[in-house]
Motif scaffolding. Structure first.
Motif, PDB file in Angstrom:
ATOM      1  N   THR A 147       0.851  -1.197   0.000  1.00  0.00           N
ATOM      2  CA  THR A 147       0.000   0.000   0.000  1.00  0.00           C
ATOM      3  C   THR A 147       0.885   1.243   0.000  1.00  0.00           C
ATOM      4  OG1 THR A 147      -1.702  -1.177   1.258  1.00  0.00           O
ATOM      5  CG2 THR A 147      -1.847   1.229   1.203  1.00  0.00           C
ATOM      6  N   ARG A 180       0.726   5.413   0.028  1.00  0.00           N
ATOM      7  CA  ARG A 180      -0.116   6.591   0.259  1.00  0.00           C
ATOM      8  C   ARG A 180       0.721   7.853   0.088  1.00  0.00           C
ATOM      9  NH1 ARG A 180      -2.229   7.793   6.186  1.00  0.00           N
ATOM     10  NH2 ARG A 180      -0.063   8.456   6.316  1.00  0.00           N
ATOM     11  N   SER A 207       0.213  12.225  -0.054  1.00  0.00           N
ATOM     12  CA  SER A 207      -0.730  13.320   0.193  1.00  0.00           C
ATOM     13  C   SER A 207      -0.139  14.647  -0.246  1.00  0.00           C
ATOM     14  CB  SER A 207      -1.090  13.401   1.682  1.00  0.00           C
ATOM     15  OG  SER A 207      -1.786  12.253   2.089  1.00  0.00           O
ATOM     16  N   THR A 255      -5.324  12.927  -1.184  1.00  0.00           N
ATOM     17  CA  THR A 255      -4.572  11.702  -0.936  1.00  0.00           C
ATOM     18  C   THR A 255      -4.770  10.717  -2.083  1.00  0.00           C
ATOM     19  OG1 THR A 255      -4.769  11.970   1.462  1.00  0.00           O
ATOM     20  CG2 THR A 255      -4.261   9.764   0.649  1.00  0.00           C
ATOM     21  N   LEU A 308      -4.167   6.784  -2.895  1.00  0.00           N
ATOM     22  CA  LEU A 308      -3.927   5.498  -2.252  1.00  0.00           C
ATOM     23  C   LEU A 308      -3.829   4.426  -3.334  1.00  0.00           C
ATOM     24  CD1 LEU A 308      -3.735   4.308   0.648  1.00  0.00           C
ATOM     25  CD2 LEU A 308      -6.147   3.702   0.414  1.00  0.00           C
ATOM     26  N   GLN A 362      -2.808   0.354  -4.182  1.00  0.00           N
ATOM     27  CA  GLN A 362      -2.579  -0.992  -3.647  1.00  0.00           C
ATOM     28  C   GLN A 362      -2.137  -1.908  -4.777  1.00  0.00           C
ATOM     29  OE1 GLN A 362      -6.367  -1.857  -1.724  1.00  0.00           O
ATOM     30  NE2 GLN A 362      -5.488  -1.424   0.283  1.00  0.00           N
TER      31      GLN A 362
END
Length: 428
Positions: A241, A243, A245, A282, A284, A286
């Protein structure tokens, strides 16, 4: 005899006058005989010099031309410091005006007053006939005022803007994405109680937050078997994952003095309660890799055909945070050599997140309450303006850390006007 001599002299005088009146005289000269110009430490200065002409309408002057040249014996400025812009020989005009452009190079050194003398020269073909020019101002003196160069360093830290880049240290040092900020720092200026004020507007990108998780079982393909059944293919995968921002924020603090060095006013410590609003966009991502333990089983249900489920997914959403820093400290060390600012806050945080809904047309948010803590540090070298900034923000109940490191160039807000100025300043 004497009468005869007087008669001859008088006749010669009359003939001479007639000859002079019969000869045409031209006038080509500068509009003024002096012009004052100031140097600049930052840009070249371009000045225009007007030339006026009055030439009889005669074919006699069709081969005449004139040019502007520098009188070296009367000039005290080095030739490398200036230039006459593209002024070649000009043909005569009966009545008209021309301009010659003078470029004065920028100078970062102090210098005394200088002068440059220009003159107009007249040519009949290759033969100089300047003596017949009846202009009043055949020469012009350009006075270059005494120059005191502006030192190219930051001398006042109260109003600073920054432009630079964020660093992502997760996969090695990488400079990427724009960082910008504007900080206004006014210590001990609001009233007689010496309460200060600090405002920061900024935009940055937090470091990538990468989490690797094993033992995730997922479906990677659905395949129709009959109208009422299908095969579900599953695998054990490693889930990564990522992330990232992008943040835009506004921070304001009121500064209450706690300590100030008695030996100098460079070191100051304030109690600094604060309010801050942050908008975060953000991303995200995966990814599922290294599939093992492949299995398949028959499931009752209907699907129209084979469905391949990708090995990665990406989601983008907006978050909003309001932070009230109840406990805060603000430490500054600023002098001619360096500016260091360290800020820390602990307090209440209210956060808004998008709510997952089956109805995609309905956008709603969830709100959470938490305790946050944040720390920031700014280090600025005044001569180059290079600034290193680092920050960390996290929450206590539901931990969500954000880290950021930036390298930027600092400049005073008043220097913004230079961005919108022309490259040269023309003085008439």
């Amino acid at each position: 005899m004497k009468s005869t001599v007087k008669l001859v002299v008088l006749l010669a005088f009359i003939l001479g006058c007639s000859s002079m009146n019969a000869q045409d005289f031209y006038s080509i000269g500068f509009k003024t005989d002096t012009l004052t110009i100031s140097k600049s430490s930052q840009i070249d200065v371009l000045s225009s010099i007007n030339i006026e002409s009055n030439v009889p309408d005669s074919d006699k002057y069709k081969n005449y031309n004139y040019t502007v040249s520098i009188v070296n014996d009367e000039t005290t400025l080095a030739i490398s410091d200036y230039k006459l812009i593209d002024f070649s020989k000009k043909n005569f005009q009966k009545n008209g005006a021309e301009k010659v452009y003078f470029l004065l190079n920028k100078d970062t050194l102090n210098d005394r007053e200088r002068k440059i003398v220009l003159e107009i020269k007249i040519f009949d073909g290759d033969k100089e006939v300047t003596s017949n020019n009846k202009a009043k101002n055949k020469k012009i003196t350009l006075t270059i005022k005494e120059h005191k160069a502006i030192e190219n360093h930051i001398s006042e830290y109260s109003y600073l803007s920054y432009v630079g880049t964020n660093f992502d240290l997760v996969d090695g040092i990488k400079a990427q994405n724009l960082f910008f900020a504007t900080n206004i720092y006014l210590p001990n200026r609001l009233n007689k109680n010496k309460i200060g004020f600090y405002l920061s507007l900024y935009g940055n990108r937090a470091m990538s937050d990468i989490d690797s998780t094993g033992n995730v079982r997922r479906s990677y393909k659905l395949e129709k078997l009959t109208d009422s059944t299908y095969i579900n293919y599953t695998a054990q995968s490693k889930m990564i994952t990522n992330r990232v921002s992008d943040n835009i924020g506004a921070h304001i603090s009121v500064l209450f003095p706690i300590f100030e060095s008695k030996e100098s006013a460079d070191l100051k410590l304030f109690y600094a309660p604060s309010l801050e609003f942050i908008w975060r966009r953000t991303n995200l991502t995966q990814e599922f890799s290294e599939p093992t333990n492949l299995e398949s089983n028959t499931v009752v249900g209907f699907i129209p055909g084979t469905i391949e489920i990708g090995a990665s997914s990406r989601r983008q959403f907006n978050e909003y945070s309001f932070n009230a820093g109840i406990l805060g400290l603000f430490l500054t060390l600023e002098n001619a050599d360096v500016s260091v600012r360290i800020q820390s806050s602990v307090g209440y945080s209210s956060n808004f997140y998008p709510r997952t809904s089956s109805n995609s047309s309905l956008i709603t948010t969830d709100r959470s309450h938490d305790i946050f803590f944040a720390g920031r540090a700014w280090i600025t070298e005044p001569r180059t303006g290079l600034t290193l900034q680092a920050e960390i923000t996290n929450t206590g109940i539901n931990p969500r850390p954000f880290f950021g490191v930036t390298l930027s160039k600092a400049f005073n807000l008043k220097e913004l006007s230079g961005i919108f100025s022309p490259l040269t300043t023309r003085t008439k």
